[in-house]
Scaffold this motif. Structure first.
Motif, PDB file in Angstrom:
ATOM      1  N   GLN A 218       0.823  -1.210   0.000  1.00 59.44           N
ATOM      2  CA  GLN A 218       0.000   0.000   0.000  1.00 59.44           C
ATOM      3  C   GLN A 218       0.859   1.263   0.000  1.00 59.44           C
ATOM      4  N   ASP A 219       2.004   1.179   0.661  1.00 61.64           N
ATOM      5  CA  ASP A 219       2.879   2.345   0.751  1.00 61.64           C
ATOM      6  C   ASP A 219       3.664   2.577  -0.542  1.00 61.64           C
ATOM      7  N   LYS A 220       4.166   1.494  -1.143  1.00 65.31           N
ATOM      8  CA  LYS A 220       5.074   1.627  -2.295  1.00 65.31           C
ATOM      9  C   LYS A 220       4.407   1.351  -3.640  1.00 65.31           C
ATOM     10  N   GLY A 221       3.170   0.865  -3.610  1.00 62.03           N
ATOM     11  CA  GLY A 221       2.498   0.533  -4.864  1.00 62.03           C
ATOM     12  C   GLY A 221       3.099  -0.719  -5.484  1.00 62.03           C
ATOM     13  N   THR A 222       3.037  -0.823  -6.821  1.00 62.45           N
ATOM     14  CA  THR A 222       3.552  -1.992  -7.532  1.00 62.45           C
ATOM     15  C   THR A 222       4.972  -1.740  -8.021  1.00 62.45           C
ATOM     16  N   ASN A 223       5.854  -2.638  -7.661  1.00 64.88           N
ATOM     17  CA  ASN A 223       7.242  -2.587  -8.126  1.00 64.88           C
ATOM     18  C   ASN A 223       7.526  -3.826  -8.968  1.00 64.88           C
ATOM     19  N   VAL A 224       8.222  -3.639 -10.058  1.00 67.61           N
ATOM     20  CA  VAL A 224       8.611  -4.771 -10.916  1.00 67.61           C
ATOM     21  C   VAL A 224      10.106  -4.695 -11.157  1.00 67.61           C
ATOM     22  N   TRP A 225      10.723  -5.862 -11.233  1.00 70.69           N
ATOM     23  CA  TRP A 225      12.161  -5.890 -11.505  1.00 70.69           C
ATOM     24  C   TRP A 225      12.550  -7.229 -12.128  1.00 70.69           C
ATOM     25  N   CYS A 226      13.708  -7.242 -12.711  1.00 69.21           N
ATOM     26  CA  CYS A 226      14.205  -8.444 -13.387  1.00 69.21           C
ATOM     27  C   CYS A 226      15.439  -8.974 -12.676  1.00 69.21           C
ATOM     28  N   SER A 227      15.602 -10.271 -12.764  1.00 65.69           N
ATOM     29  CA  SER A 227      16.800 -10.944 -12.243  1.00 65.69           C
ATOM     30  C   SER A 227      17.067 -12.144 -13.136  1.00 65.69           C
ATOM     31  N   MET A 228      18.139 -12.852 -12.878  1.00 65.29           N
ATOM     32  CA  MET A 228      18.465 -14.014 -13.719  1.00 65.29           C
ATOM     33  C   MET A 228      17.603 -15.236 -13.396  1.00 65.29           C
ATOM     34  N   LYS A 229      16.633 -15.056 -12.465  1.00 70.15           N
ATOM     35  CA  LYS A 229      15.712 -16.147 -12.145  1.00 70.15           C
ATOM     36  C   LYS A 229      14.264 -15.674 -12.117  1.00 70.15           C
ATOM     37  N   SER A 230      14.002 -14.442 -12.521  1.00 70.43           N
ATOM     38  CA  SER A 230      12.635 -13.930 -12.451  1.00 70.43           C
ATOM     39  C   SER A 230      11.710 -14.744 -13.345  1.00 70.43           C
ATOM     40  N   GLY A 231      10.486 -14.914 -12.846  1.00 69.67           N
ATOM     41  CA  GLY A 231       9.507 -15.711 -13.589  1.00 69.67           C
ATOM     42  C   GLY A 231       9.784 -17.196 -13.553  1.00 69.67           C
ATOM     43  N   GLY A 232      10.764 -17.605 -12.737  1.00 71.20           N
ATOM     44  CA  GLY A 232      11.118 -19.018 -12.669  1.00 71.20           C
ATOM     45  C   GLY A 232      11.897 -19.500 -13.877  1.00 71.20           C
ATOM     46  N   ILE A 233      12.363 -18.549 -14.712  1.00 71.73           N
ATOM     47  CA  ILE A 233      13.135 -18.896 -15.907  1.00 71.73           C
ATOM     48  C   ILE A 233      14.595 -18.538 -15.660  1.00 71.73           C
ATOM     49  N   GLU A 234      15.416 -19.548 -15.421  1.00 72.56           N
ATOM     50  CA  GLU A 234      16.846 -19.301 -15.177  1.00 72.56           C
ATOM     51  C   GLU A 234      17.553 -18.997 -16.494  1.00 72.56           C
ATOM     52  N   ARG A 235      18.427 -18.001 -16.464  1.00 76.24           N
ATOM     53  CA  ARG A 235      19.120 -17.587 -17.673  1.00 76.24           C
ATOM     54  C   ARG A 235      20.415 -16.899 -17.286  1.00 76.24           C
ATOM     55  N   ASP A 236      21.218 -16.502 -18.277  1.00 76.62           N
ATOM     56  CA  ASP A 236      22.497 -15.851 -17.991  1.00 76.62           C
ATOM     57  C   ASP A 236      22.442 -14.347 -18.256  1.00 76.62           C
ATOM     58  N   TRP A 237      21.240 -13.789 -18.292  1.00 76.30           N
ATOM     59  CA  TRP A 237      21.080 -12.343 -18.433  1.00 76.30           C
ATOM     60  C   TRP A 237      19.961 -11.856 -17.511  1.00 76.30           C
ATOM     61  N   VAL A 238      19.979 -10.576 -17.157  1.00 79.00           N
ATOM     62  CA  VAL A 238      19.009 -10.024 -16.216  1.00 79.00           C
ATOM     63  C   VAL A 238      17.788  -9.490 -16.951  1.00 79.00           C
TER      64      VAL A 238
END
Length: 284
Positions: A218-238
Motif C-alpha cells: 500500500q505504501d510503495k504501490g507496484t514494483n517490478v524488476w528483473c533478475s536471472m531467475k525472475s519468472g522461474g526462468i533461469e538464464r544468464d542475463w538479467v
C-alpha cells in the motif's frame, strides 16, 4: 509328305494342349487374379482390411505416442450401459473417456449421498472439468471444451489408471460396438496433443520474454524488476522490465527483455522507466 504333315500337326496339337493346361491351372491367375475356379470354398489367404484393423485394435488402439492416455493393451472386456449401471451390492464402475474402472477400494467417496455419486454407472467425463454435477452436467459430451479442459481430462484419466483398477472399455461415445475408437475419441487425442503443443509454445515465449518479479504494498504501490531467475526462468542475463502483449487477445504482462529486443512491436515501456532493471510505482 502327307504323313509327315500329320505328325507335325499332332506335335503342334500336343503343345497347344499342354499350354492350355498351364494356362487353366496356373497361368490364369496372372490375368484373372480375382476369379476362383474352385467356387466359394477356395481358401482366401488375404484377410479383409477391417479384420487386420480389428486385430491391431486388440493390441493397441492408438499410436504409441498417445498411449499415455490409455492402459497399454486393449485385450479387455467391453461394457454395455446395463453392465456399468450402479446396483447396490455389485461392483461400482466409474467411466471416463470410455475407460471403465472398478473403484471398489475408493467407493466411500462415491457412495450414495456423496457429491461424486453421480459419476458412478455412467460416462460423465465432462463433469470432471466443468464442475457441473447435476444431470445436465454429468455427460460425456465434450463439445465446446477448451484445450486446457482436454488436458485436464487427460490428467484425470491418468489418475484413474494409476489409482484404480482398469477393467475395460465402454460401448458408447468413445468406443463403438466394433471395439474401435470413434471420432470423439480421436478428437480427444487430437485436442490433448494440441494442448501439449500450446504448452510448449507458451514455454518458448516465456523463455524469450520471462515474467518479471512483482511486489505490491500500500505504501510503495507496484514494483517490478528483473533478475536471472525472475519468472522461474533461469538464464544468464538479467533484462529490463517492459509491458509485453503477446497477441491482441492476450492480456498485457510484465516481461524482462534484452536490449536487442527493444524494437519488438509487442513491447511498451513503463512510464518513466526505461533502461533500468527495476521500476517502482508502475501501472498498466
Amino acid at each position: 509328305m502327307a504323313l509327315q504333315l500329320t505328325k507335325m500337326e499332332m506335335f503342334l496339337s500336343m503343345i497347344a494342349v499342354w499350354m492350355g493346361c498351364v494356362l487353366v491351372f496356373g497361368g490364369w491367375k496372372m490375368f484373372l487374379p480375382n476369379i476362383s475356379l474352385l467356387g466359394p470354398h477356395e481358401p482366401v489367404f488375404k484377410e479383409d482390411p477391417k479384420v487386420e484393423i480389428i486385430k491391431n485394435a486388440a493390441v493397441t488402439i492408438v499410436p504409441a505416442k498417445l498411449d499415455e492416455y490409455l492402459s497399454p493393451l486393449l485385450a479387455y472386456k467391453f461394457y454395455t450401459d446395463a453392465e456399468i449401471e450402479y446396483k447396490e451390492g455389485n461392483t461400482p464402475y466409474l467411466v471416463i473417456i470410455g475407460h471403465v474402472f472398478d473403484i471398489t477400494k475408493g467407493f466411500k467417496s462415491y457412495e450414495p449421498g456423496s457429491s461424486y455419486h453421480g459419476f458412478i454407472g455412467r460416462d460423465a467425463s465432462r463433469a470432471f472439468v466443468s464442475g457441473q454435477f447435476d444431470e445436465n452436467g454429468l455427460t460425456n459430451d465434450l463439445t465446446d471444451l477448451s484445450t486446457n479442459d482436454f488436458a485436464g481430462l487427460a490428467d484425470w484419466l491418468k489418475f484413474y489408471i494409476k489409482t484404480y483398477t482398469f477393467v475395460g472399455y465402454h460401448y458408447g461415445r468413445f468406443f463403438d460396438t466394433d471395439k474401435m475408437a470413434t471420432i470423439h475419441f480421436r478428437k480427444f487425442q487430437e485436442m490433448c496433443e494440441l494442448s501439449k503443443l500450446e504448452s510448449k509454445m507458451k514455454l518458448s515465449v516465456q523463455k524469450e520474454f520471462p515474467p518479471c518479479n512483482v511486489e505490491w504494498s500500500q505504501d510503495k504501490g507496484t514494483n517490478v524488476w528483473c533478475s536471472m531467475k525472475s519468472g522461474g526462468i533461469e538464464r544468464d542475463w538479467v533484462g529490463f522490465p517492459v509491458l509485453f502483449k503477446e497477441s491482441p487477445v492476450k492480456d498485457t504482462r510484465c516481461a524482462c527483455v534484452q536490449e536487442s529486443q527493444f524494437s519488438d512491436p509487442r513491447i511498451n515501456y513503463y512510464e518513466g522507466c526505461t533502461g533500468t532493471h527495476r521500476c517502482s510505482r508502475v501501472s498498466d
